[in-house]
Enzyme design. Structure first.
Site, short mmCIF file in Angstrom:
data_model
loop_
_atom_site.label_atom_id
_atom_site.label_comp_id
_atom_site.label_asym_id
_atom_site.label_seq_id
_atom_site.Cartn_x
_atom_site.Cartn_y
_atom_site.Cartn_z
N GLY A 35 0.94 -1.29 -0.05
CA GLY A 35 0.10 -0.03 -0.07
C GLY A 35 0.73 1.27 -0.11
O GLY A 35 0.50 2.36 -0.74
N LYS A 94 -1.42 -15.84 -9.94
CA LYS A 94 -0.56 -15.39 -8.93
C LYS A 94 -0.55 -16.52 -7.90
O LYS A 94 0.65 -16.72 -7.06
CB LYS A 94 -1.19 -13.95 -8.09
N ASN A 98 5.62 -18.54 -0.65
CA ASN A 98 4.90 -17.89 0.57
C ASN A 98 4.96 -19.03 1.68
O ASN A 98 5.54 -18.78 2.80
CB ASN A 98 3.50 -17.42 0.60
#
Lengths: 302, 302
Positions: free
Chosen positions: B12, B184, B192
């Site tokens: 962000g 993705k 991850n």
């Protein structure tokens, strides 16, 4: 009987001490516990009653021990490069070699160096950890299954089970060494590796729905592979898994040997418990997907 | 354009700062970095050139910001209980909501609270970590793919990609939101979780033969599941995996967000990246065995 113990970890010390308590002459090949045991003896805590052996014959080298009637091998499989050298001085023409090492490959390794007819393989279902030097904590279970490497049930195998039973080691003579090794793997493969990887004891893994399912699925993979190894009789997945889960629930928060090895920064018995079984499974067209993944995760975190 | 950023983590802050640098009015909803950013601005290090924004509009609550033209959502999916409440004050009748959250489920959650036609979903392929408060380190990559939640390629979607590209955010308009989300996941699911579980960065996992194979096998599982989700065009496993591995090798020793979350003792985005994809895969008859095992291992170690 004259007995020599090679690999005096928790298992070697525990069974050796039971045999000495049962009246046998036991010589222990020692490293970490040499000072403590030769000076003060060996203490065993056990749900069957604690005991102390004030005088224990401990040695630093196998040559000091010399040939014995029975060699009991409890060496960690990751130290197998030394196995033959450590064992050789204890072996005469009539010596029986009993290996209780984890996983696969132990008898094959010994059979390259010694007369295969001298070898008996076995599995121990034993919850036992070392404490302070000179101390062993027997926590639960403790039974042994033995099978000849070359033959079926021989007289000497029967005699040996009597010897073990008399020494308070519940022992059973079995016909099929591959079967008892694979049955042991059904427990070792999920629990040893998952506890080592996560740092969590058996009760935690069984209490979580996802890992409980994972354990059962891994057991199914191992049994499917086992049943392609030409066993005398196949393993019945449902009943055997139920038995293993139930026995493990009875162990409470047990920390398997591989978990303790990792916590202590020791190597893991990866090839005996994972590498070789994965090879044998793949050779027989029964790939163990989850087991392979656990092996990879244990290997990368070594 | 008036832009409000909900979820001012690395992603962000980075995209928000690029948009402000590109001439837009950007309001950041802040927690950890509030003091640092409102007092001293925001510093970005990047292979495309470092920059500093001396004046940044930071807020502690969404109501202080009020309705904006564009909401950019980078909130961690594990905080999704607060997503709607944090977003609502920023949304007017003409507001466009762009969610770049990881995994699946983000648009569905927003569509329950807002007009589905206001929602655009997207994926960011961005290597970026937060540094000290007020600092963001852009390490590599950084492209964004956007797709309408309800329609195909609209004029506003095209306009938005122009806006992003002008702000040095490489951006592409796509027709199929499910496809870009699953693409993705092909990267996120192995890297991850495996990095978080093992504590090892991407380069270490690719350097070990066993884990490299495991990563490829997990990517194959994800693609097989993705190709049952009614995508406009299937993902070609071989070429896509090659592309992903090659891109990851270019990232050097990258520590994915989930690994950093674990190192910081934060929760993990388990449901968005594993739980929901596993459900959708199972519903379409494409169970992801290794992915399910990784999910179980991440869950038990939470």
């Amino acid at each position: 009987m004259n007995i020599g113990v090679v690999g005096s970890g928790a298992l070697g010390l525990y069974y050796g001490s039971r045999l000495q308590k049962g009246g046998h002459q036991v010589a222990f090949l020692l490293r970490r516990d040499y000072e403590a045991i030769t000076q003060s003896g060996l203490s065993v805590t056990s749900p069957h009653g604690d005991f102390h052996l004030p005088t224990v014959r401990g040695y630093r080298t196998s040559t000091e021990i010399g040939p014995v009637d029975l060699v009991l091998i409890g060496l960690k499989a990751y130290a197998n490069e030394q196995l033959v050298a450590l064992t050789r001085p204890l072996v005469g023409p009539d010596t029986v070699i009993v290996t209780l090492q984890n996983g696969l490959g132990s008898e094959d390794l010994l059979a390259e160096a010694f007369d295969p007819a001298q070898i008996i393989g076995g599995t121990a279902f034993l919850c036992c950890n070392r404490g302070e030097p000179g101390t062993v904590h027997h926590l639960d279970q403790g039974s042994v299954r033995l099978a000849e490497f070359t033959d079926g049930i021989t007289q000497r195998l029967k005699d040996l089970t009597v010897t073990f039973n008399k020494a308070d080691i519940p022992c059973e003579a079995c016909t099929d060494l591959a079967r008892i090794r694979w049955e042991k793997l059904v427990w070792n493969i999920p629990f040893n590796g998952l506890c080592a990887l996560t740092g969590l004891a058996t009760d935690r893994l069984l209490a979580c729905a996802e890992t409980r399912t994972l354990i059962i699925e891994m057991m199914q993979e191992v049994i499917a592979a086992a049943n392609r190894q030409g066993l005398s009789e196949p393993i019945d997945a449902n009943s055997f898994i139920r038995k293993m889960i139930s026995a493990t629930e009875g162990m409470d928060a047990y920390r398997p040997s591989m978990m303790i090895d990792r916590l202590n920064g020791q190597p893991l018995e990866l090839e005996a418990i994972y590498g070789l079984p994965l090879q044998r499974a793949a050779q027989q067209g029964a790939p163990m997907t989850r087991v392979g993944m656990l092996y990879a995760l244990l290997k990368i975190t070594e």
